[in-house]
Structure formats: structure tokens, C-alpha cells
Design a protein around this motif. Structure first.
Motif, PDB file in Angstrom:
ATOM      1  N   TRP B 197       0.802  -1.222   0.000  1.00 11.92           N
ATOM      2  CA  TRP B 197       0.000   0.000   0.000  1.00 11.92           C
ATOM      3  C   TRP B 197       0.836   1.274   0.000  1.00 11.92           C
ATOM      4  O   TRP B 197       0.438   2.299  -0.545  1.00 11.92           O
ATOM      5  N   TRP B 198       2.005   1.240   0.636  1.00 10.53           N
ATOM      6  CA  TRP B 198       2.856   2.417   0.807  1.00 10.53           C
ATOM      7  C   TRP B 198       3.662   2.732  -0.449  1.00 10.53           C
ATOM      8  O   TRP B 198       4.228   3.833  -0.568  1.00 10.53           O
ATOM      9  N   ASP B 199       3.762   1.786  -1.371  1.00 14.53           N
ATOM     10  CA  ASP B 199       4.726   1.868  -2.471  1.00 14.53           C
ATOM     11  C   ASP B 199       4.312   2.933  -3.490  1.00 14.53           C
ATOM     12  O   ASP B 199       3.267   2.811  -4.119  1.00 14.53           O
ATOM     13  N   PRO B 200       5.147   3.970  -3.664  1.00 12.25           N
ATOM     14  CA  PRO B 200       4.778   5.029  -4.607  1.00 12.25           C
ATOM     15  C   PRO B 200       4.657   4.521  -6.038  1.00 12.25           C
ATOM     16  O   PRO B 200       4.055   5.185  -6.881  1.00 12.25           O
ATOM     17  N   TYR B 221      -3.606  -2.206   7.217  1.00 13.09           N
ATOM     18  CA  TYR B 221      -2.328  -1.900   7.881  1.00 13.09           C
ATOM     19  C   TYR B 221      -2.651  -1.050   9.102  1.00 13.09           C
ATOM     20  O   TYR B 221      -3.152   0.068   8.977  1.00 13.09           O
ATOM     21  N   ASP B 242      -6.612   2.384   1.723  1.00  9.88           N
ATOM     22  CA  ASP B 242      -7.758   2.667   0.858  1.00  9.88           C
ATOM     23  C   ASP B 242      -7.799   1.531  -0.173  1.00  9.88           C
ATOM     24  O   ASP B 242      -6.998   1.485  -1.102  1.00  9.88           O
TER      25      ASP B 242
END
Lengths: 289, 289
Positions: B197-200, B221, B242
Motif C-alpha cells: 500500500w505504501w509503495d509510490p 495496515y 484505501d
């Protein structure tokens, strides 16, 4: 975990480098490593140990006084390798004032490197894309002011474990994508070994960062992480990071500036500051250089 | 944090979807979510709740018996969406036998999806590049065997916080770089919301993964992470992810397979399994679809 390998008064396994040692020429104490020390103690500690540079934090500078801090480091002959930090750029409705104040403080302290930790998700928000967009907007607003003041904004990508709470800037590649909107001497990046060591793309991105590396920070990544992952930063040699390839990559990218040791660690903070500096210097020469 | 919004016997704020509900057509229970349940209880729970698929774990299957487990899920009319997992590919001197056994078990259970969690750094090692190279070698060795057995190896990149201890495969991009050495129907990737989810770069990489997505796993998370970050996986809606944009991206990449809910969470594990399933189904339709 070792943390400090030589408690006060005991002989060290290897000699501690001292004042005048060429190997210390680029070493900088990030003052959060000796968190209990105020600016005066940290400056005195660096001078005594032969560490030629210091990375300052705004809180401690404010406690000591901005003008007094600037005079103190100047009189001591120390370089100020960076000022930590401008933050909160990801937050909606944020005031631009704090960022400008941070720029002014950096300029007053005689450093051109203002570390920017962009901030995480607003409380209750899941809009990561929105937070990242606000960071870009906030930078666009702050950059002209910083440039005029002769201060470079140093974007620090943080380990993805901090994405929600501290920095939605999560990789060096993402930081460079952002920084490249502005001239290299105006917006740079921080390479912090703790934050980037895991990244399969890190060597390519460090090479790409040539001309934009504004700060190189070293500390180890502890395994397992402590309950508060913020405190998982260890003394070099106590964790899983192989420093030399990262050091070489940063060198090959043309970075010749200071190398800050920045450690957030409850045991290090509890130890005697001079012992911390001694261990830090030994580990720096044995693990990093 | 909510964890379970409807303890047994209390009315739910929204109706719980039941057997025959079209919205559940792709839902799968990863059985680690109801960790205290053995294979028999998990299968029975899925049938009762109207969940058409299950992701099995090798330990539980071994406890119930491989042949008996295969018969049980087949007789219950459940799909086996995946088998977890082959692991330890990063370790030196590892036996190839365990990977082949995992392949055989997947085939016997009637699933073509064997999840591969590659393993972390060997104890005391700092050689991340070496560990990653061993993973590639181990896959090269296992892939022909799996292909012949009709089992696809599903490489699961894990959140970078697990790099040292669990998986040196840290991003979807890195997993694809590796997977692309082999045909798409032989080596695929797992997209797990918690890990990516965090990965740009995640949306670009999901698009790139078209044809290679072997499994889509959802869970939230949690912030802050608990002391053991392994248990930071939450019920959808309890954390910062999201889900809809990720769901849409995976859909746009052509993935039409099962969607597994895989939650490692002490409170979820302590709760009644049927309550967990009910909450999971409600959250799935309100948060993910």
C-alpha cells in the motif's frame, strides 16, 4: 546487541580515533544521537573528541537560543552539517510559516542543508495520494524562499514502516522524482542507510542522485526492531546493514560532504555521551569507511 | 481499533452477506485468519457462511492429513485459492526438497497457486545481495518441477519491515523483475495490500503485473503497528489502507481470481471464528468491493 562496546574507563579493543585523525575529517555528530545533551554539551563533546561537524536539531537550538547556538558552533570551529527539520508538509491546512522559519534558522546557523521530513497521513485519513500531492505543493511554495536564503531543502525518504505516521516519502526514487522538479542545488535528498538499505533499487537511485545528495546519514537497522520502530536505529555494526557498498555508492555519486551518525535508540540515549561518541568514532572507522 | 464490530448474538449495523450472495463469489478465507481452526473447522465455517474458496496453510493441512484435506475441500465444493507456502529460498545450503514437497501438496489439494515467501537474511549475515541471488537460483531450480506439476509459483513481496527476517523480496517491482525470467503462467506474483500500500510505484507495477497476478490478498495496515509487526495486519477498515483503488488496479490488470482475506492479528485470532467470518464478509463488501 552491543550498543556501546566500551563503558567508561575500560580499554577499547581498538584505539579510539582522536582529534586530528584524518579518518574523522567528514564525521558529523547528529545531535539526536546524544539526545540528552543540549547544544553546548554536544558542541563541547565534538570538540573534545575531534569530531569536526555537527547536525543540529531545532528544538535544542531553540532551547539554547538561535543566535547563541550559531555563535557557539562558529567559535568552536565546527561545521553545521544539517539542521533537522522542516516537517508536516503532508498535512492539510498547514501553515507555511514553520517551513520558512526553519529555513531562516538554517541560514542563521550557517548550514545550507535543511532536512525535510515530509509528514505522514493526517489522523483518520487514508488518502495517501492526497498527502503526497500536498507535499509537492508545499515544496513548491517553500523552495523559492529557501533558494533565496541560500538553503537547500534536503528531502529525506523514510523507511516504509513510517509511511503512515511520519513520512509519505518512502523511497529514494520517489524523493528524486520530486526533487528533480527543481535545480539540484536547491532541492536535494538525504541518503540515510537505515531508511534505504532494503531497497532493491537503492544503488541505481544513489547513482541517479549524483549532484543531489545533500546529506549522508549512517546508523544500523536492528533486528528485531524494538516495540517502537522509531528506536530501531542502532550503532553501526549492531544490525544488518552492510555500510561499505552504500558508502562507495554515495562516493561514486560524487558526494564529498559530511557523514552524520544519527541514532535513535533508548540504550544509546541512556549512556554517557562521551562513551557514545567514542563508540561511534570506532564503529565509524571500522564499519563505514 | 474495532477488530470485530459484532460480537456473537448482537445485531450487525449492516446485514451480513450470506450463502448465495453474488458479492461473495470471489471471496476466500485464508485460513491463517482463523488460525485456531483446523482444516475441518475452516472448511465447515466457509460452507456455513457461504464463502466459496479457502487459502490453506501447509501446517494445518499436515495436521489434518494431505489426502483427507484434499477430499474434504473437494467434497465441500470449495475452491482452494492458494497454498501457503514455500519458504527459505534465501538461505544457503537449503534443501530443495521442501519446495518440491510444497509443490506436490499444492497439486494434491487442487490449487495451481503456491505462495512463495522467499525468506530473509541468514542469522548474522549482512549480505542482502547474496540472499537475493540465492532466491533467484532456488527459483530457477524449483520452477521446472512446479511447471510440470501444473503449479504456479506465486512470489510474494513482503513489506520492507520484514526484509531482514522474512523476505528479501520487498517490492512488487522487484518480484516482477524476478518473475519475468519465466513464463507468466509458471511464475506469478501475489499482491497483498498490507505489503504494497505504501509503495509510490504500486499502481504502475500492478499494471505491469497483468497476466502474472496469481493471488490478491487483502487486509488492513494498523497504525500504530503492534510490538510484533507481524501482527499488524488488521480487518479491512481498521487501518490506513484505501482498498478500492488497489482493487480497481488489480481488476484493470485482468485479475479475475479469488480475493483472500489474510489477517495476522492477536485479537482476531482470540475471537470466535464465526464472528471473524461475519465481520470479514461485511467489511469485504463495504471496504473492498
Amino acid at each position: 546487541m552491543t550498543v556501546l562496546d566500551v563503558p567508561s574507563g575500560l580499554p577499547a579493543a581498538i584505539p579510539t580515533p582522536g582529534p586530528g585523525d584524518e579518518r574523522l575529517a567528514r564525521l558529523s555528530l547528529n545531535q539526536w544521537t546524544t539526545r540528552r545533551w543540549g547544544v553546548a554539551e554536544a558542541v563541547e563533546g565534538c570538540v573534545r573528541a575531534g569530531i569536526p561537524a555537527i547536525g543540529l536539531w531545532r528544538q535544542q537550538v531553540a532551547e539554547h537560543g538561535l543566535v547563541a547556538s550559531a555563535k557557539l558552533v562558529r567559535d568552536a570551529g565546527l561545521r553545521v552539517s544539517s539542521l533537522c527539520r522542516a516537517t508536516g508538509l503532508s498535512m492539510p491546512g498547514r501553515s507555511a510559516e514553520d517551513g520558512r522559519r526553519a529555513v531562516d534558522e538554517a541560514a542563521a546557523l550557517g548550514t545550507d542543508c535543511l532536512v525535510v521530513v515530509v509528514g505522514g497521513l493526517p489522523e483518520g485519513s487514508r488518502d495517501l495520494a492526497g498527502a503526497r500531492a500536498r507535499v509537492a505543493d508545499a515544496l513548491a511554495e517553500l523552495q523559492p524562499y529557501a533558494r533565496q536564503a541560500g538553503v537547500r531543502l534536503a528531502l529525506e525518504p523514510l523507511h516504509p514502516v513510517y509511511c503512515a505516521e511520519r513520512a509519505v516519502l518512502s523511497t529514494l526514487g520517489q524523493a528524486l522524482d520530486l526533487a528533480e522538479r527543481w535545480p539540484a542545488d536547491s532541492v536535494g535528498v538525504v541518503v540515510d542507510t537505515f531508511h534505504v538499505w532494503w531497497d532493491p533499487d537503492v544503488f541505481r537511485q544513489i547513482a541517479r542522485a549524483a549532484g543531489r545528495i545533500a546529506s549522508f546519514q549512517v546508523c544500523d537497522y536492528l533486528v528485531p526492531l524494538p516495540a517502537d520502530p522509531l528506536l530501531g536505529r542502532g550503532m553501526m555494526g549492531d544490525g544488518v546493514i552492510d555500510f561499505r557498498p552504500l558508502y562507495a555508492a554515495v562516493h561514486d555519486a560524487g558526494y564529498e560532504g559530511d557523514i552524520e551518525v544519527e541514532i535513535f535508540n533508548a540504550e544509546v540515549w541512556a549512556a554517557d555521551g562521551s562513551d557514545v561518541l567514542a563508540t561511534m568514532m570506532r564503529r565509524y572507522v571500522t564499519e563505514v569507511l
